[in-house]
Scaffold this motif. Structure first.
Motif, PDB file in Angstrom:
ATOM      1  N   LYS A   1      19.548   3.064 -22.390  1.00 35.37           N
ATOM      2  CA  LYS A   1      19.320   4.370 -22.007  1.00 35.37           C
ATOM      3  C   LYS A   1      20.497   5.213 -21.943  1.00 35.37           C
ATOM      4  O   LYS A   1      21.772   4.874 -21.747  1.00 35.37           O
ATOM      5  N   PRO A   2      20.437   6.704 -22.345  1.00 40.39           N
ATOM      6  CA  PRO A   2      21.266   7.508 -22.289  1.00 40.39           C
ATOM      7  C   PRO A   2      22.102   7.853 -21.101  1.00 40.39           C
ATOM      8  O   PRO A   2      21.385   8.000 -20.025  1.00 40.39           O
ATOM      9  N   THR A   3      23.349   8.022 -21.024  1.00 37.80           N
ATOM     10  CA  THR A   3      23.919   8.578 -19.725  1.00 37.80           C
ATOM     11  C   THR A   3      23.450  10.273 -19.550  1.00 37.80           C
ATOM     12  O   THR A   3      23.150  10.850 -20.660  1.00 37.80           O
ATOM     13  N   ASP A   4      23.774  10.868 -18.520  1.00 38.21           N
ATOM     14  CA  ASP A   4      23.624  12.114 -18.188  1.00 38.21           C
ATOM     15  C   ASP A   4      24.335  12.975 -19.290  1.00 38.21           C
ATOM     16  O   ASP A   4      23.630  14.042 -19.681  1.00 38.21           O
ATOM     17  N   ASP A   5      25.676  12.787 -19.572  1.00 35.94           N
ATOM     18  CA  ASP A   5      26.350  13.514 -20.395  1.00 35.94           C
ATOM     19  C   ASP A   5      25.756  13.623 -21.810  1.00 35.94           C
ATOM     20  O   ASP A   5      25.766  14.456 -22.690  1.00 35.94           O
ATOM     21  N   GLU A   6      25.342  12.290 -22.239  1.00 38.78           N
ATOM     22  CA  GLU A   6      24.637  12.023 -23.499  1.00 38.78           C
ATOM     23  C   GLU A   6      23.488  12.778 -23.772  1.00 38.78           C
ATOM     24  O   GLU A   6      23.397  13.523 -24.908  1.00 38.78           O
ATOM     25  N   ARG A   7      22.528  12.778 -22.504  1.00 38.59           N
ATOM     26  CA  ARG A   7      21.579  13.641 -22.655  1.00 38.59           C
ATOM     27  C   ARG A   7      21.671  15.288 -22.737  1.00 38.59           C
ATOM     28  O   ARG A   7      21.140  15.712 -23.604  1.00 38.59           O
ATOM     29  N   ALA A   8      22.928  15.487 -21.990  1.00 36.43           N
ATOM     30  CA  ALA A   8      23.018  16.987 -22.002  1.00 36.43           C
ATOM     31  C   ALA A   8      23.694  17.459 -23.355  1.00 36.43           C
ATOM     32  O   ALA A   8      23.374  18.495 -23.791  1.00 36.43           O
TER      33      ALA A   8
ATOM     34  N   ALA B   1      22.587   6.593 -26.562  1.00 33.22           N
ATOM     35  CA  ALA B   1      22.496   7.873 -27.118  1.00 33.22           C
ATOM     36  C   ALA B   1      21.952   8.113 -28.347  1.00 33.22           C
ATOM     37  O   ALA B   1      21.118   9.001 -28.775  1.00 33.22           O
ATOM     38  N   LEU B   2      22.102   7.140 -29.196  1.00 29.47           N
ATOM     39  CA  LEU B   2      21.449   7.080 -30.577  1.00 29.47           C
ATOM     40  C   LEU B   2      19.840   7.183 -30.330  1.00 29.47           C
ATOM     41  O   LEU B   2      19.164   7.808 -31.157  1.00 29.47           O
TER      42      LEU B   2
ATOM     43  N   CYS C   1      17.161   9.754 -31.609  1.00 27.75           N
ATOM     44  CA  CYS C   1      16.309   9.546 -32.471  1.00 27.75           C
ATOM     45  C   CYS C   1      14.776   9.836 -31.867  1.00 27.75           C
ATOM     46  O   CYS C   1      13.868  10.128 -32.649  1.00 27.75           O
ATOM     47  N   ARG C   2      14.451   9.575 -30.533  1.00 32.82           N
ATOM     48  CA  ARG C   2      13.420  10.022 -29.874  1.00 32.82           C
ATOM     49  C   ARG C   2      13.096  11.615 -30.379  1.00 32.82           C
ATOM     50  O   ARG C   2      11.856  12.028 -30.334  1.00 32.82           O
ATOM     51  N   ARG C   3      14.228  12.251 -29.812  1.00 29.44           N
ATOM     52  CA  ARG C   3      14.125  13.770 -29.896  1.00 29.44           C
ATOM     53  C   ARG C   3      13.711  14.045 -31.500  1.00 29.44           C
ATOM     54  O   ARG C   3      12.872  15.306 -31.432  1.00 29.44           O
ATOM     55  N   LEU C   4      14.237  13.493 -32.365  1.00 29.63           N
ATOM     56  CA  LEU C   4      13.996  13.837 -33.813  1.00 29.63           C
ATOM     57  C   LEU C   4      13.051  13.178 -34.481  1.00 29.63           C
ATOM     58  O   LEU C   4      12.562  13.447 -35.512  1.00 29.63           O
TER      59      LEU C   4
END
Length: 610
Positions: free
Chosen positions: A9-16, A76-77, A81-84
């Motif tokens: 899972k991404p961290t909050d900073d990575e999501r941001a 984060a990767l 990738c989910r977003r894109l």
């Protein structure tokens, strides 16, 4: 499309970092929580064209993560990738392709120390050793040896990048151990870079054409640029019309300044005549050839000139969108160009109705991430599209199927900026400068064993000796490298070589992108050749066998003969020639085709290893 995501899972900073680029996710398919999307997930999916149209945001997304965190984690990767809707395996291949990214944990601060040709000759190895000794383990700084940073006139050079929101950078050049450590530990407190004009020894000379505004105008001021002739060429372009602009560029004899010397007018006409639409314009500002820094000086000292030139090129070729692919090691050029594009857009020089002429054009900056191969035009297209920066087979040529499979014209910064004087002074007057086959002015990047390194502007036809005299070549000159790592060496006594495309060809060498690097007797030539071989081995994309294997074999042979000469090295020199011919004849792109040039010229012209 087969998507396999992991459990990380991404961290909050990575999501941001990702959401700041892409906006908030619209559904849990893109990584949002069920509470955020509720029943909408049952009716929502992104696929087909909508998914493919977002693939080109992969490289900006990787930059966003690397800038914020300092490296790219698995979580984060996956989130990006989910977003894109990009397979993580493909995105991993892209992330690991570029030198500026890391998929392994590392400190938030990275100090890149150039160890390439000019910096190596200026003591880069001692600088690296001193920095590593001063920082020591646990310093929170990762010291990385780097290929050319494009700061050759101020060698040795270092670039500090401190991840965060926002990312902070500091350049130290010429670097000392103390200044480089300060840049890494406190980028905001490091001394500022000298103005771009300091890289132009001819500054103030009224005979200058391409460099005349560097140091004269405020690079941040659009009004100052206009007061010194800015946007006169664009207004002239609108008077001539697209066909008239192409005719002027063709009649001027302008050829590409990146090294290939292809006629610019022919390229523009071929793109403009394609029935398939849309057309695209790409400015190649990824000057990664060791020893090259002219485009950086133009972008830092006269950024509006490039914006205007790109607008003219787009108008002439029927493009309404331009991509400026800028090398990732140029933070000041990035800031200057972002500001210039924003100001031009706000004042009506970019946008839906440029200067009220009914022509729509805008520019988007895409940052490279440390890959020399992306200087090849089709590799650059792949990079923008979100794929590994590997060259494509030709044909089809970019004028037919380039960026996003559409007709595309690609030129480098110097080539585009030459269009401005062509339109303001007229094609005949421009063609009268230089020689019949090499027209106009040319920029040369002079570094190494000279007293006044920097960017020089001379008309085509000036001799190598005249340029070296301007730069103040030092006593004991042994050799001059023309064209950078992909070029060739000439002897110190070959001062009469005319600096034209045809003149250098006749002399058995190349002009390339305009690199002129002088080396005196204090510089060990075998070590330089080995550094060139290491560079090409590192930078080969690995797509084709002749280059992937040949660059390794070349480096291995040079290692073996580094301490040998004469008959003891004869077998390895014969092997080098065989490998070099194979790379030149069979490699898919210019990297492999030119990887042997400098070594061959040093053996045959300078008598290296004899």
């Amino acid at each position: 499309m087969d998507l396999h995501f992991g459990d990380s899972k991404p961290t909050d900073d990575e999501r941001a970092a990702v959401d700041a680029l892409l906006g908030p996710p619209e559904s849990s398919w893109e990584g949002a929580t069920r509470d955020e999307t509720r029943a909408a997930d049952l009716r929502w999916a992104r696929g087909g064209r909508a998914a493919r149209d977002r693939r080109d945001l992969l490289l900006p997304g990787l930059h966003a993560l690397n800038d914020r965190i300092g490296w790219i984690s698995e979580g984060a990767l996956d989130y990006l990738c989910r977003r894109l809707t990009v397979p993580p395996a493909e995105a991993y291949g892209v992330a690991t392709f570029y030198a500026l990214f890391s998929v392994r944990p590392r400190p938030a601060t990275v100090l890149h120390v150039c160890t390439d040709l000019a910096c190596a000759a200026a003591g880069a190895s001692d600088l690296c050793a001193g920095i590593e000794a001063r920082l020591g383990p646990g310093s929170g700084v990762s010291v990385q040896q780097s290929p050319c940073l494009g700061l050759c006139e101020r060698a040795p050079a270092a670039l500090a990048v401190k991840a965060g929101d926002p990312v902070r950078t500091a350049v130290s050049a010429p670097a000392t151990v103390e200044e480089a450590v300060l840049a890494a530990s406190a980028p905001d407190s490091a001394p500022g870079e000298p103005p771009a004009v300091m890289a132009v020894p001819q500054a103030g000379d009224r005979a200058l054409t391409l460099l005349r505004r560097v140091g004269v105008v405020d690079p941040a001021s659009l009004d100052d640029y206009r007061a010194h002739g800015g946007y006169t060429a664009l207004r002239r372009a609108f008077e001539l019309g697209p066909a008239g602009v192409i005719r002027e560029v063709t009649d001027s004899g302008l050829v590409g300044r990146g090294g290939a010397a292809f006629p610019t007018g022919r390229k523009w006409q071929a793109t403009a005549s394609q029935p398939d639409h849309p057309h695209y314009l790409v400015c190649n500002a990824d000057e990664s050839e060791p020893g090259t820094f002219k485009d950086r000086v133009l972008m830092e000292g006269d950024p509006y000139a490039l914006v205007e030139a790109m607008t003219i090129a787009g108008y002439a070729t029927g493009a309404h969108r331009g991509y400026l692919y800028l090398r990732g090691e140029y933070p000041r050029a990035l800031r200057r160009l972002e500001h210039a594009i924003t100001q031009a857009r706000a004042r009506g020089f970019l946008g839906d109705d440029v200067l009220g002429q009914g022509y729509a054009f805008d520019i988007e900056i895409r940052r490279g991430a440390g890959a020399y191969i992306c200087g090849e035009e089709t590799a650059l297209f792949n990079s923008i599209e979100g794929y590994r920066g590997e060259p494509r087979s030709k044909p089809p040529f970019p004028v037919e199927k380039g960026l996003f499979g559409k007709p595309t014209v690609e030129n480098n910064v110097e080539t585009l900026v030459n269009v401005l004087p062509i339109l303001t002074m007229g094609a005949p007057a421009y063609a009268a400068v230089g020689t019949a086959q090499s027209t106009g002015p040319k920029l040369y990047c002079v570094s190494g064993s000279v007293d006044r390194p920097g960017v020089y502007e001379l008309p085509f036809g000036a001799t190598l000796g005249e340029l070296l005299d301007l730069a103040g070549v030092r006593d004991g000159l042994r050799a001059v490298l023309l064209g950078g790592a992909a070029g060739g060496f000439v002897r110190a006594d070959e001062r009469d070589i005319p600096l034209t495309f045809e003149g250098t060809r006749a002399a058995g060498t190349t002009l390339g992108s305009g690199v002129v690097m002088a080396f005196d007797n204090t510089v060990p030539l075998p070590r330089l050749l080995l550094r060139i071989a290491e560079f090409f081995r590192d930078e080969s994309c690995g797509q084709c066998v002749p280059c992937r294997v040949g660059t390794v074999r070349q480096e291995e042979a040079l290692h073996r003969i580094a301490e040998r000469t004469g008959a003891a090295a004869a077998d390895d020199i014969a092997l080098l020639r065989e490998v070099g011919r194979a790379m030149r004849d069979a490699s898919i792109c210019g990297l492999g085709q030119t990887a042997w040039n400098a070594v061959e010229s040093a053996i045959d012209r300078l008598g290296a290893y004899t």
